[in-house]
Scaffold this active site. Structure first.
Site, PDB file in Angstrom:
ATOM      1  N   HIS A   1      -1.959  -2.748  -6.613  1.00 47.95           N
ATOM      2  CA  HIS A   1      -2.535  -2.424  -5.312  1.00 47.95           C
ATOM      3  C   HIS A   1      -4.052  -2.581  -5.355  1.00 47.95           C
ATOM      4  CE1 HIS A   1      -3.125   0.828  -1.975  1.00 47.95           C
ATOM      5  NE2 HIS A   1      -3.208  -0.387  -1.486  1.00 47.95           N
ATOM      6  N   GLU A  57      -4.783  -0.090  -8.317  1.00 50.69           N
ATOM      7  CA  GLU A  57      -3.807   0.968  -8.572  1.00 50.69           C
ATOM      8  C   GLU A  57      -2.555   0.267  -9.121  1.00 50.69           C
ATOM      9  OE1 GLU A  57      -2.577   3.000  -4.945  1.00 50.69           O
ATOM     10  OE2 GLU A  57      -2.519   4.928  -5.958  1.00 50.69           O
ATOM     11  N   ASN A 107      -3.245   6.242  -1.227  1.00 47.50           N
ATOM     12  CA  ASN A 107      -2.969   6.538   0.178  1.00 47.50           C
ATOM     13  C   ASN A 107      -2.397   7.926   0.421  1.00 47.50           C
ATOM     14  OD1 ASN A 107      -4.022   4.362   1.629  1.00 47.50           O
ATOM     15  ND2 ASN A 107      -2.409   3.061   0.777  1.00 47.50           N
ATOM     16  N   SER A 116       0.829  -1.205   0.000  1.00 48.49           N
ATOM     17  CA  SER A 116       0.000   0.000   0.000  1.00 48.49           C
ATOM     18  C   SER A 116       0.862   1.253   0.000  1.00 48.49           C
ATOM     19  CB  SER A 116      -0.934   0.003   1.204  1.00 48.49           C
ATOM     20  OG  SER A 116      -0.222  -0.267   2.374  1.00 48.49           O
TER      21      SER A 116
HETATM   22  N1  CAA Z   1     -16.258 -10.765  -0.524  1.00 55.63           N
HETATM   23  C1  CAA Z   1     -17.358 -10.754  -1.295  1.00 55.63           C
HETATM   24  N2  CAA Z   1     -18.379  -9.879  -1.105  1.00 55.63           N
HETATM   25  C2  CAA Z   1     -18.288  -9.020  -0.080  1.00 55.63           C
HETATM   26  C3  CAA Z   1     -17.171  -8.974   0.772  1.00 55.63           C
HETATM   27  C4  CAA Z   1     -16.130  -9.898   0.514  1.00 55.63           C
HETATM   28  N3  CAA Z   1     -15.003  -9.922   1.245  1.00 55.63           N
HETATM   29  N4  CAA Z   1     -17.349  -7.987   1.693  1.00 55.63           N
HETATM   30  C5  CAA Z   1     -18.539  -7.425   1.422  1.00 55.63           C
HETATM   31  N5  CAA Z   1     -19.113  -8.047   0.358  1.00 55.63           N
HETATM   32  C6  CAA Z   1     -20.365  -7.698  -0.305  1.00 55.63           C
HETATM   33  C7  CAA Z   1     -21.567  -8.074   0.505  1.00 55.63           C
HETATM   34  O1  CAA Z   1     -22.016  -9.382   0.223  1.00 55.63           O
HETATM   35  C8  CAA Z   1     -22.593  -7.038   0.066  1.00 55.63           C
HETATM   36  O2  CAA Z   1     -23.188  -7.385  -1.167  1.00 55.63           O
HETATM   37  P1  CAA Z   1     -24.665  -6.833  -1.542  1.00 55.63           P
HETATM   38  O3  CAA Z   1     -24.751  -5.396  -1.105  1.00 55.63           O
HETATM   39  O4  CAA Z   1     -24.718  -6.984  -3.027  1.00 55.63           O
HETATM   40  O5  CAA Z   1     -25.588  -7.730  -0.797  1.00 55.63           O
HETATM   41  C9  CAA Z   1     -21.747  -5.814  -0.207  1.00 55.63           C
HETATM   42  O6  CAA Z   1     -20.411  -6.273  -0.407  1.00 55.63           O
HETATM   43  C10 CAA Z   1     -21.825  -4.847   0.931  1.00 55.63           C
HETATM   44  O7  CAA Z   1     -21.428  -5.512   2.124  1.00 55.63           O
HETATM   45  P2  CAA Z   1     -22.214  -5.467   3.496  1.00 55.63           P
HETATM   46  O8  CAA Z   1     -23.697  -5.454   3.265  1.00 55.63           O
HETATM   47  O9  CAA Z   1     -21.645  -6.532   4.374  1.00 55.63           O
HETATM   48  O10 CAA Z   1     -21.788  -4.118   4.196  1.00 55.63           O
HETATM   49  P3  CAA Z   1     -21.784  -2.639   3.673  1.00 55.63           P
HETATM   50  O11 CAA Z   1     -22.926  -2.317   2.819  1.00 55.63           O
HETATM   51  O12 CAA Z   1     -21.540  -1.875   4.913  1.00 55.63           O
HETATM   52  O13 CAA Z   1     -20.477  -2.565   2.755  1.00 55.63           O
HETATM   53  C11 CAA Z   1     -18.165  -2.302   2.410  1.00 55.63           C
HETATM   54  C12 CAA Z   1     -19.239  -2.999   3.220  1.00 55.63           C
HETATM   55  C13 CAA Z   1     -18.200  -2.804   0.954  1.00 55.63           C
HETATM   56  C14 CAA Z   1     -16.845  -2.707   3.049  1.00 55.63           C
HETATM   57  C15 CAA Z   1     -18.428  -0.758   2.433  1.00 55.63           C
HETATM   58  O14 CAA Z   1     -18.622  -0.320   3.743  1.00 55.63           O
HETATM   59  C16 CAA Z   1     -17.302   0.038   1.829  1.00 55.63           C
HETATM   60  O15 CAA Z   1     -17.219   0.189   0.616  1.00 55.63           O
HETATM   61  N6  CAA Z   1     -16.429   0.582   2.692  1.00 55.63           N
HETATM   62  C17 CAA Z   1     -15.253   1.346   2.266  1.00 55.63           C
HETATM   63  C18 CAA Z   1     -14.220   0.381   1.763  1.00 55.63           C
HETATM   64  C19 CAA Z   1     -12.958   1.067   1.382  1.00 55.63           C
HETATM   65  O16 CAA Z   1     -12.829   2.287   1.379  1.00 55.63           O
HETATM   66  N7  CAA Z   1     -11.972   0.242   1.033  1.00 55.63           N
HETATM   67  C20 CAA Z   1     -10.664   0.740   0.693  1.00 55.63           C
HETATM   68  C21 CAA Z   1      -9.847   0.716   1.928  1.00 55.63           C
HETATM   69  S1  CAA Z   1      -8.238   1.289   1.615  1.00 55.63           S
HETATM   70  C22 CAA Z   1      -7.436  -0.052   1.047  1.00 55.63           C
HETATM   71  O17 CAA Z   1      -7.921  -1.149   0.960  1.00 55.63           O
HETATM   72  C23 CAA Z   1      -6.071   0.150   0.574  1.00 55.63           C
HETATM   73  C24 CAA Z   1      -5.029   0.606   1.492  1.00 55.63           C
HETATM   74  O18 CAA Z   1      -3.913   0.642   1.027  1.00 55.63           O
HETATM   75  C25 CAA Z   1      -5.205   1.031   2.881  1.00 55.63           C
END
Ligand code: CAA
Length: 292
Positions: free
Chosen positions: A139, A151, A189, A118
């Site tokens: 990424h 990315e 990031n 990251s």
């Molecule tokens: N595998 C498959 N499907 C998944 C999953 C996984 N690991 N996690 C969640 N899902 C699916 C769920 O089944 C659900 O599908 P439907 O809506 O179609 O039924 C959908 O994703 C949404 O999940 P939830 O209902 O459990 O929960 P939510 O609506 O709160 O969404 C989330 C969860 C997708 C994580 C959402 O909150 C989100 O987008 N959060 C922000 C995520 C983000 O910003 N990620 C980047 C982080 S930074 C990074 O990764 C890089 C770094 O370098 C730090």
């Protein structure tokens, strides 16, 4: 390109293995501990089940996806037939340099060596190999099966041909790749972490509370999670280490990590994975409450 090796079976590694296998690639998943691999296969099966329940995948496709993932504990064996290796081990420079040295020794000379880092320099990682033109950043975002972005980070020596191949491969995974150059934090990031750090400063200075800060960003800016919840989701140790990469890399005080973030990491409050960060988490429940 058909044989993909993923190094590391944690959250990012198992998500990356899941997606490659789902899109028809043969995946070798490498981890030093068999218990970690067993856990990863259970996680992947659980996440595939979500897709089956949603109707985006059939039960047969789930079975075929799992059958395409071969877990192994030996790195040399794991990379021996790879066309592409994606390293997703712990975010530690020393460890990554060691793994890349070994991968360079055991992977076929034509293989592309990618890292899911990251924030660690792709150029630095590439420099420990004899094939820096074939080393690149790939990424993925968490949760990998859900998030559309990859990315794609070009190190100083990464070739145009390798960049093109990795961009096309990412499209084949149903993702939308974005090409960026190798500078601290890349793009994702460099923008995300100062926002999270600023949210922590806003809490630290008593401007507002945890829920209030997150509500402002969720309802005001349409973010799916507020920045403090997102910090917990990413891991406060990861957030701190990325802020340090930005601070060291640019030498600009605007990237100084908030003292509250430093304290929480020292106290072992790392977010969802330890059960407490800005919020408290109960296993098996979606409900979260502010920790203080
Ligand atoms: N595998 C498959 N499907 C998944 C999953 C996984 N690991 N996690 C969640 N899902 C699916 C769920 O089944 C659900 O599908 P439907 O809506 O179609 O039924 C959908 O994703 C949404 O999940 P939830 O209902 O459990 O929960 P939510 O609506 O709160 O969404 C989330 C969860 C997708 C994580 C959402 O909150 C989100 O987008 N959060 C922000 C995520 C983000 O910003 N990620 C980047 C982080 S930074 C990074 O990764 C890089 C770094 O370098 C730090």
């Amino acid at each position: 390109m058909n044989n993909i090796t993923v190094i590391g079976s944690g959250t990012m590694g198992n998500g990356i293995a899941h997606v490659f296998a789902q899109f028809g690639y043969q995946v070798t998943l490498v981890d030093i501990a068999q218990t970690a691999l067993d856990k990863a296969m259970v996680t992947i099966a659980g996440n595939l089940d979500r897709q089956v329940k949603k109707g985006t995948l059939t039960e047969d496709e789930k079975t075929a996806t799992l059958a395409r993932i071969q877990p192994v504990t030996d790195l040399a064996t794991g990379v021996a037939n790879a066309d592409l290796v994606v390293e997703a081990a712990t975010e530690n420079v020393g460890l990554k340099l060691k793994i890349f040295g070994e991968m360079d020794q055991y992977a076929p000379p034509a293989a592309i060596l990618a890292t899911n880092t990251s924030s660690i320099s792709i150029t630095q990682i590439a420099a420990v190999t004899k094939r820096p033109a074939q080393v690149i950043g790939m990424h993925f975002m968490n949760p990998v099966p859900v998030m559309k972005l990859v990315e794609v980070i070009r190190g100083y020596a990464t070739s145009d041909a390798v960049t093109q191949q990795v961009m096309e491969l990412s499209v084949n995974l149903g993702k939308s790749p974005v090409e960026v150059n190798d500078y601290p934090g890349f793009v994702a990031n460099r923008i995300l972490m100062p926002m999270i750090n600023e949210a922590i400063y806003t809490l630290f200075e008593g401007v507002s509370g945890v829920v209030e800060i997150d509500t402002v960003m969720k309802l005001g800016m349409a973010h799916p999670m507020g920045p403090l919840q997102l910090a917990d989701f990413i891991g406060l140790d990861v957030c701190l280490s990325i802020m340090r990469v930005l601070h060291d890399g640019f030498g600009n005080p605007k990237y100084a990590p908030c003292p509250l973030l430093v304290n929480m990491v020292m106290a072992g409050k790392l977010g969802a994975k330890t059960g407490e960060g800005f919020y408290r988490y109960t296993p098996g429940s979606k409900e979260i409450v502010p920790a203080r």
